[in-house]
Motif scaffolding. Structure first.
Motif, PDB file in Angstrom:
ATOM      1  N   LEU A 250      -2.792  -4.217   1.333  1.00  0.00           N
ATOM      2  CA  LEU A 250      -1.862  -5.323   1.593  1.00  0.00           C
ATOM      3  C   LEU A 250      -0.306  -4.533   1.819  1.00  0.00           C
ATOM      4  O   LEU A 250       0.368  -5.050   2.560  1.00  0.00           O
ATOM      5  N   VAL A 251      -0.015  -3.507   1.160  1.00  0.00           N
ATOM      6  CA  VAL A 251       1.173  -2.951   1.276  1.00  0.00           C
ATOM      7  C   VAL A 251       1.244  -1.726   2.438  1.00  0.00           C
ATOM      8  O   VAL A 251       2.271  -1.251   2.725  1.00  0.00           O
ATOM      9  N   SER A 252       0.149  -1.718   3.148  1.00  0.00           N
ATOM     10  CA  SER A 252       0.040  -0.781   4.202  1.00  0.00           C
ATOM     11  C   SER A 252       0.212  -1.397   5.376  1.00  0.00           C
ATOM     12  O   SER A 252      -0.595  -0.539   6.564  1.00  0.00           O
ATOM     13  N   GLN A 253       0.384  -2.624   5.605  1.00  0.00           N
ATOM     14  CA  GLN A 253       0.251  -3.116   7.085  1.00  0.00           C
ATOM     15  C   GLN A 253       1.165  -2.843   8.054  1.00  0.00           C
ATOM     16  O   GLN A 253       0.939  -2.708   9.358  1.00  0.00           O
ATOM     17  N   GLU A 254       2.378  -2.046   7.640  1.00  0.00           N
ATOM     18  CA  GLU A 254       3.268  -1.488   8.572  1.00  0.00           C
ATOM     19  C   GLU A 254       2.910   0.196   8.522  1.00  0.00           C
ATOM     20  O   GLU A 254       2.922   0.664   9.667  1.00  0.00           O
ATOM     21  N   LYS A 255       2.771   0.822   7.408  1.00  0.00           N
ATOM     22  CA  LYS A 255       2.651   2.096   7.222  1.00  0.00           C
ATOM     23  C   LYS A 255       1.810   2.406   6.173  1.00  0.00           C
ATOM     24  O   LYS A 255       2.251   1.635   5.069  1.00  0.00           O
ATOM     25  N   ARG A 256       0.855   3.269   6.168  1.00  0.00           N
ATOM     26  CA  ARG A 256      -0.060   3.510   5.117  1.00  0.00           C
ATOM     27  C   ARG A 256       0.858   3.935   3.714  1.00  0.00           C
ATOM     28  O   ARG A 256       1.746   4.725   4.106  1.00  0.00           O
ATOM     29  N   GLN A 257       0.405   3.432   2.772  1.00  0.00           N
ATOM     30  CA  GLN A 257       1.086   3.942   1.711  1.00  0.00           C
ATOM     31  C   GLN A 257       0.165   4.537   0.537  1.00  0.00           C
ATOM     32  O   GLN A 257      -0.965   4.018   0.651  1.00  0.00           O
ATOM     33  N   ILE A 258       0.842   5.411  -0.206  1.00  0.00           N
ATOM     34  CA  ILE A 258      -0.087   5.999  -1.417  1.00  0.00           C
ATOM     35  C   ILE A 258       0.384   5.292  -2.620  1.00  0.00           C
ATOM     36  O   ILE A 258       1.701   4.908  -2.811  1.00  0.00           O
ATOM     37  N   LEU A 259      -0.525   5.016  -3.604  1.00  0.00           N
ATOM     38  CA  LEU A 259      -0.025   4.163  -4.773  1.00  0.00           C
ATOM     39  C   LEU A 259      -0.074   4.808  -5.887  1.00  0.00           C
ATOM     40  O   LEU A 259      -1.203   5.995  -6.088  1.00  0.00           O
ATOM     41  N   HIS A 260       0.726   4.489  -6.918  1.00  0.00           N
ATOM     42  CA  HIS A 260       0.861   5.301  -8.106  1.00  0.00           C
ATOM     43  C   HIS A 260       0.958   4.269  -9.371  1.00  0.00           C
ATOM     44  O   HIS A 260       1.112   3.202  -9.147  1.00  0.00           O
ATOM     45  N   PHE A 261       0.164   4.334 -10.591  1.00  0.00           N
ATOM     46  CA  PHE A 261      -0.130   3.498 -11.406  1.00  0.00           C
ATOM     47  C   PHE A 261       0.415   3.861 -12.721  1.00  0.00           C
ATOM     48  O   PHE A 261       0.111   5.098 -12.998  1.00  0.00           O
ATOM     49  N   GLU A 262       0.870   3.033 -13.200  1.00  0.00           N
ATOM     50  CA  GLU A 262       1.457   3.224 -14.665  1.00  0.00           C
ATOM     51  C   GLU A 262       1.151   2.154 -15.709  1.00  0.00           C
ATOM     52  O   GLU A 262       1.563   1.011 -15.187  1.00  0.00           O
ATOM     53  N   ASP A 263       0.985   2.417 -16.950  1.00  0.00           N
ATOM     54  CA  ASP A 263       0.672   1.105 -17.767  1.00  0.00           C
ATOM     55  C   ASP A 263       1.557   1.432 -19.302  1.00  0.00           C
ATOM     56  O   ASP A 263       0.863   1.420 -20.265  1.00  0.00           O
TER      57      ASP A 263
END
Ligand SMILES: [Zn+2]
Length: 476
Positions: A250-263
Motif C-alpha cells: 500500500l505504501v509503495s504505490q509510488e516508490k518501493r519502501q522498506i518497513l520497520h516495526f516497533e512495539d
C-alpha cells in the motif's frame, strides 16, 4: 601551521557534541547543532577568529571533526547589520567564508551560532524544553520555570531572520541564560566547553523536573487513558507479520519502501490512547522531523477487539485517506513562497520528494510501522516518532500540544535547504528498496550471493541455522 589550538577547540566540540547526541531525549537524530569559536592561524599565517559549526545533514551522536566547518567570524558578524537575507544569498555568502576548503555545507542554523557573542553554543531540540515549546501554555510555564533567565522567541522558520531575532533578543537581555524557540528547540551557551555542556544539561533537567511534576499532579491520565489495550507480545508480532506485506504494498504505490516495526511501551500507550485520534492530527513535534515523518502519522482505525481481516480493510482505507489528505496539503500550499526574502518567488522544486504515503503508521494494540528508502531511514522515522510521543506527553501537561500550522510545516518540509539534506544520501543502487531472502546463506555460494545482492543495494535476509537481517551498509 600552529594547529594545536584548532585541534583542541574542534576536538572538544566534537566530544561535547557526541555527549549531547548520546541521549536522544537531548538530541534527536540529525537534529540540533553545536559550535565553538577559537583563534586560529589561517593559510596566510594570519591570526583569525573562526566559528566551528556542524555541517548540514550530519548527526551529533556520530559526528567527527570532518562533520564541522570552520568559517571566518569576521566575515559573518557584519551580516547582523542587515535586515533581511534570502536563503540563497545566505548559502552563497557562507560559501565564501570557509576557513579551510572542502568542508560540508554549514548547518542551516549557522548564523544563529555566528551572531551570538558566546564562545560555545548548543542548539538542541531536547524533549523537555520542547514540552514548553510545543504547548499551549508553554511560554507562561517556561517563565515560571526559568524566570528572567529565559528568552522566548515566537515561531519563525530557521534561517537569517530567526538568527537575527535571537541575536537582538540576547543583546537586549544580557543576563539571559537560555532561549526557547517556540515549536522548535533550545539554545544554551557558555564561555567554556564544560560550562556550555553543563548549562545545556541543567536547563533540560530543570524543564523535565518542572513538567514531570505537573504530569504526576495531573488528575487526567496520560493521553486521556487507554482506548485499546495492547495485545500480548506474541500476538502483536504475529499480526504485524501478517499485515506487513499488505502494508508494504500500500505504501509503495509510488516508490518501493522498506518497513520497520516497533512495539515499545510508549508506542503502545500512545497508539491505544483516547487522545491519539486528536493528537495525531495536530502536526510534527519539531520542524526537522518533517522530512522524515511528514506532518502527521496514520493512526489506523482499528482496535484489537476486531479481527485481522478488518485490520487489512482499515489499512487500505487509512492509507487511501492519508494520501488524499497529503495531496490536498500539497495542493493547498503549492503557491507558497519558500523564500520570501528572495527577489523571485521560490516554489517547491520539481524534484522534491513528495510521495504522499504515510511514513509512520500506528496500529492500536499492535505497534508502529515506519517506512523509508532503506531500513536505516525507516529507523530514523521511528526514532523521531518516539521523540514526538515524548514531546506530546509533556506538552499535554502544559495546556495542550500545539504544532506548526500546515502552511508552516510545508515551508519547512519543502524548504530547499531542508531538502538538500536528503540529497546528501548516496545514489541508489540497482537493487535498492528490494528485500531478498537467501536460503543456505552460510554456504560458499549462498554467502557469495548475499554479498552480491547487498553490493547492489538489496536488503538481505539470510536463512540458515540463524536468521538475521543486514542492511547493505553493514554487509558491504
Ligand atoms: Zn533547530
Amino acid at each position: 601551521m600552529s594547529d594545536t589550538t584548532a585541534l583542541s577547540a574542534l576536538d572538544q566540540l566534537v566530544a561535547r557534541s557526541r555527549r549531547l547526541g548520546a541521549d536522544r531525549s537531548v538530541c534527536n537524530w540529525g537534529g540540533g547543532n553545536t559550535s565553538a569559536k577559537s583563534d586560529e592561524t589561517d593559510f596566510r599565517g594570519r591570526r583569525v577568529r573562526v566559528l566551528w559549526v556542524k555541517g548540514s545533514g550530519s548527526d551529533l551522536a556520530t559526528c567527527t571533526t570532518e562533520s564541522f566547518t570552520g568559517l571566518y567570524l569576521d566575515d559573518i558578524a557584519p551580516l547582523l547589520e542587515r535586515e533581511r537575507m534570502s536563503d540563497t544569498e545566505m548559502v552563497d555568502y557562507l560559501a565564501h567564508c570557509y576557513f579551510n576548503p572542502g568542508r560540508p555545507r554549514p548547518s542551516i542554523e549557522t548564523l544563529l551560532h555566528g551572531f551570538l557573542p558566546f564562545t560555545h553554543v548548543d542548539h538542541t531540540h531536547a524533549d523537555a524544553t520542547n514540552y514548553f515549546a510545543c504547548a499551549q501554555d508553554g511560554e507562561q510555564l517556561a517563565r515560571e520555570c526559568f524566570s528572567d533567565a529565559l528568552i522566548w522567541i515566537p515561531y519563525r522558520r530557521p534561517g537569517f531572520g530567526l538568527a537575527r531575532d535571537v541575536a537582538l533578543a540576547v543583546r537586549a537581555h544580557p543576563d539571559a541564560q537560555l532561549v526557547i524557540l517556540a515549536k522548535h528547540g533550545l539554545i544554551t551557551w557558555g564561555e567554556t566547553d564544560e560550562v556550555c555542556f553543563a548549562s545545556t544539561m541543567a536547563t533540560i533537567g530543570q524543564a523535565r523536573d518542572f513538567v514531570e511534576a505537573r504530569i504526576t499532579d495531573a488528575t487526567r491520565p496520560i493521553f486521556g487513558g487507554g482506548r485499546a489495550a495492547a495485545l500480548v507480545a506474541e500476538r502483536r508480532q504475529a499480526i504485524a507479520a501478517e499485515v506487513a506485506p499488505l502494508l508494504r504494498g500500500l505504501v509503495s504505490q509510488e516508490k518501493r519502501q522498506i518497513l520497520h516495526f516497533e512495539d515499545g511501551d510508549d508506542v503502545l500507550e500512545f497508539a491505544g490512547s483516547s487522545d491519539a485520534p486528536r493528537l495525531t492530527q495536530i502536526g510534527a513535534a519539531c520542524p526537522d522531523h518533517l522530512v522524515h515523518t511528514k506532518p502527521w502519522p496514520l493512526l489506523v482505525d482499528w482496535t484489537p477487539d476486531r479481527d485481522s481481516a478488518a485490520l487489512g480493510a482499515a489499512l487500505r482505507a487509512g492509507v487511501e485517506a492519508y494520501v488524499a489528505k497529503y495531496r490536498a496539503y500539497l495542493d493547498a500550499n503549492a503557491e507558497q513562497d519558500l523564500d520570501p526574502d528572495a527577489a523571485q518567488p521560490v516554489l517547491r522544486a520539481a524534484d522534491a520528494a513528495s510521495d504522499p504515503h504515510p511514513r509512520v503508521i500506528l496500529i492500536p494494540g499492535v505497534g508502529m510501522f515506519t517506512t523509508g528508502r532503506d531500513s536505516a531511514m525507516a529507523n530514523v522515522a521511528a526514532q523521531l516518532y518516539h521523540r514526538a510521543i515524548a514531546v506530546m506527553r509533556g506538552a499535554e501537561a502544559c495546556g495542550g500540544f500545539i504544532s506548526l500550522t500546515d502552511a508552516e510545516s510545508y515551508t519547512v518540509e519543502y524548504w530547499p535547504l531542508e531538502q538538500y539534506k536528503l540529497k546528501l544520501a548516496p545514489p541508489e543502487h540497482e537493487l535498492a528498496r528490494q528485500v531478498a531472502l537467501v536460503t543456505g546463506a552460510a554456504g560458499g555460494i549462498g554467502s557469495a550471493i548475499c554479498r552480491r545482492l547487498a553490493r547492489d543495494g538489496a536488503h538481505v535476509v539470510l536463512r540458515n541455522s540463524a536468521q538475521d537481517v543486514l542492511s547493505p551498509s553493514t554487509w558491504m
